[in-house]
Write an enzyme that holds these catalytic residues in place. Structure first.
Site, PDB file in Angstrom:
ATOM      1  N   CYS A   1       0.683  -1.279   0.042  1.00  0.00           N
ATOM      2  CA  CYS A   1       0.084   0.031  -0.015  1.00  0.00           C
ATOM      3  C   CYS A   1       0.803   1.269   0.109  1.00  0.00           C
ATOM      4  CB  CYS A   1      -0.959  -0.157   1.081  1.00  0.00           C
ATOM      5  SG  CYS A   1      -2.339   1.208   1.016  1.00  0.00           S
TER       6      CYS A   1
ATOM      7  N   HIS B   1      -3.668  -5.000   0.218  1.00  0.00           N
ATOM      8  CA  HIS B   1      -3.027  -5.511   1.530  1.00  0.00           C
ATOM      9  C   HIS B   1      -3.171  -7.099   1.644  1.00  0.00           C
ATOM     10  CE1 HIS B   1      -2.742  -1.745   3.932  1.00  0.00           C
ATOM     11  NE2 HIS B   1      -3.665  -1.438   3.005  1.00  0.00           N
TER      12      HIS B   1
ATOM     13  N   GLU C   1      -1.606  -9.124   3.205  1.00  0.00           N
ATOM     14  CA  GLU C   1      -1.623  -9.503   4.388  1.00  0.00           C
ATOM     15  C   GLU C   1      -3.027 -10.087   5.052  1.00  0.00           C
ATOM     16  OE1 GLU C   1      -1.686  -5.179   5.522  1.00  0.00           O
ATOM     17  OE2 GLU C   1      -1.051  -6.712   3.962  1.00  0.00           O
TER      18      GLU C   1
END
Length: 548
Positions: A381, A507, A509
């Site tokens: 990001c 993102h 993750e």
């Protein structure tokens, strides 16, 4: 008909109610049941989206774009089910919805009160999770500590749900602390007794009590709490602090938690199959390698601000027999004078998301160091935007290149609003949120990591790569390796002549799981391990240990 489990906490906050709820969800899923999870938060913010990471930790984004509490990350990582906008409810959202309904006249002139209007709104939210997900079991964690005034409407709503669906279809689990007094060398059950008494005063009698402790409890503690809190002996469950988070489901199952829950709810389900999870935990506990990763951010004083990033790094480490030694580096402390010292011993550098100008120059220096020294770099990001800014400045000759977010007067805003956007909007809920598709260019490092050219990932940002600079930056060597399906938005960038230099606008993750690491994190850790081997750091570690 769905069955409902409510998880509450007593004595102190921070006991790990979320981990208990997530672990139970994993165990019930392993019995073949469809599980949905949600979190009730008593604060008055509408959602965590505008809250400081220093106060709240990370904001977890769901597939449908809800900005939610970080506990939902635990739910998704443990249960491996995508959650949605009905999975997180705050006091602020409840009152927002109720007041909007009142303004629209939906209450037909009634006096709007906590009961029934506020509690009905909460109940509707809980029931919606069941209907939207078609779950067999809905696990609802109620934030805060029993006795807090803020949580009372949520507890009252839970009590009413239990009454409406019947006790055969509802269950209350109370997580409490059992403190140890070193002076008298004993654990004390009285705080748990008082907490349960407080809960009973609200019309709720817990069916299961989970005892948080650092050391194994004496049998007398279980007997005493069973007797004085009016729960069955096998419904008092020990929850010991563990070195590895993902051991929690196995530890709770040793006390037959899922069997007890199924019995109390009248569920006849297959045996709990946790073999895959057990193998994963064995791998976690037997890791032999180490890798040093520098996490460069502005919120590193609170590690929970990057919770999903840290967990995704560890998940990748599990795949490569490696402990991930995270170096939490405050980007404000990285300068031209300190960069070599702070970044020199790292095997890989990751720059995660964030907002605002503070600390960005240190991040830019970290990206420059990684690019010039062939250190694996992973920008997420803001970390991608930082990589683009650094490349524009130092490789493409745009000395004042910056983001429109940080320097509106820059003559080279390589990161900026898209046409039609502006800063004259509210901050809450106006970002690009949730899952969006991305098309990856064949032959790129991105394609090698994913093994496909079509992906979908979750976003949370407002600024984008400025398309006016595509030609200039690609001409200088930057590869735009991932685009939106219409080709309008740059989703990923990379450098071709580098061991691993990737920036992604999304993102990743949020989609990593302990038994299914995200491919980009796997690629990053693999490259970092190769970089470590190149510099023979493990031989140095062995030599140092021998000397010591």
């Amino acid at each position: 008909m769905a069955k409902y489990i409510f998880v509450t906490g007593g004595v102190v906050s921070g006991l790990g109610k979320g981990i208990t709820a997530a672990s139970l969800g994993r165990l019930l899923k392993a019995r073949g049941l469809k599980v949905a999870a949600q979190k009730m938060d008593p604060y008055i913010n509408v959602d965590p989206g505008t809250m400081s990471p220093f106060q709240h930790g990370e904001v977890y984004v769901t597939e449908d774009g809800a900005e939610t509490d970080l506990d939902l990350g635990h739910y998704e990582r443990f249960i491996d089910e995508d959650l949605n906008k009905y999975s997180n409810l705050t006091t602020g959202k409840v009152y927002w919805n109720v007041l909007n309904k009142e303004r629209r006249g939906e209450y037909l002139g009634s006096t709007v009160q906590v009961i029934p209007h506020i509690t009905n709104e909460i109940k509707d939210f809980v029931y919606n999770v069941a209907s939207k997900t078609d779950a067999d079991i809905v696990i609802t964690e109620i934030g805060g500590t029993i006795g807090d005034i803020e949580s009372q409407p949520f507890l009252e709503a839970a009590r009413q749900i239990s009454l409406e669906v019947g006790r055969d279809n509802s269950l209350f689990i109370h997580v409490t602390l059992v403190p140890y007094l070193s002076g008298s060398d004993e654990h004390k059950s009285k705080p748990t007794q008082h907490s349960v008494k407080e809960l009973q005063g609200m019309g709720i009698s817990p069916d299961i009590i989970v005892l948080r402790c650092d050391e194994p409890l004496e049998e007398s503690i279980f007997d005493k709490i069973s007797l004085f809190c009016n729960v069955k002996r096998d419904c008092v469950i020990e929850n010991i602090t563990l070195p590895t988070l993902y051991e929690a489901p196995l530890m709770l199952e040793k006390s037959d938690l899922s069997a007890v829950v199924c019995r109390e709810l009248g569920i006849y389900a297959p045996h709990c199959r946790m073999e895959e999870w057990e193998e994963m935990v064995k791998r976690i506990k037997s890791r032999s390698k180490h890798v040093d990763i520098g996490l460069v951010g502005k919120y590193v004083a609170l590690h929970d601000a990057y919770l999903s990033v840290a967990e995704a790094l560890r998940h990748a480490g599990y795949c490569y027999d490696s402990h991930i030694d995270i170096h939490w580096l405050d980007s404000e402390e990285i300068t031209e004078d300190t960069a070599d010292e702070m970044l020199g011993g790292l095997d890989g550098i990751i720059v995660p998301g964030g907002f605002g100008n503070r600390g960005t120059e240190g991040m830019i220096l970290a990206a420059k160091y990684a690019r010039e020294h062939s250190v694996p770099y992973f920008g997420i990001c803001l970390g991608m935007q930082i990589a683009v800014i650094e490349f524009a400045r130092d490789a493409a000759g745009m000395a004042d290149a910056h983001s429109g977010e940080f320097d509106p007067e820059s003559t080279h805003k390589v990161i900026d609003f898209m046409p039609g956007q502006s800063d004259e909007i509210d901050k809450g809920g106006t970002l690009r949120l949730g899952a969006y598709p991305c098309v990856i260019s064949p032959g790129t490092l991105m394609e090698r990591c994913y093994g496909t050219t079509a992906i979908s990932e979750r976003h949370r940002h407002r600024y984008e790569f400025n398309n006016d600079y595509r030609d200039a930056l690609t001409g200088a060597g930057l590869v735009l390796s991932g685009l939106s399906p219409d080709g309008n938005l740059v989703e990923t960038v990379e450098l071709p002549d580098h061991p691993f230099f990737i920036g992604v606008q999304y993102h990743p993750e949020f989609k990593s799981r302990p038994n299914k690491a995200h491919p980009l994190f796997k690629g990053f850790i693999e490259a970092s391990l190769k970089n470590r081997k190149l510099h023979k750091k493990d031989e140095e570690r062995i030599s140092l240990c021998a000397v010591l």
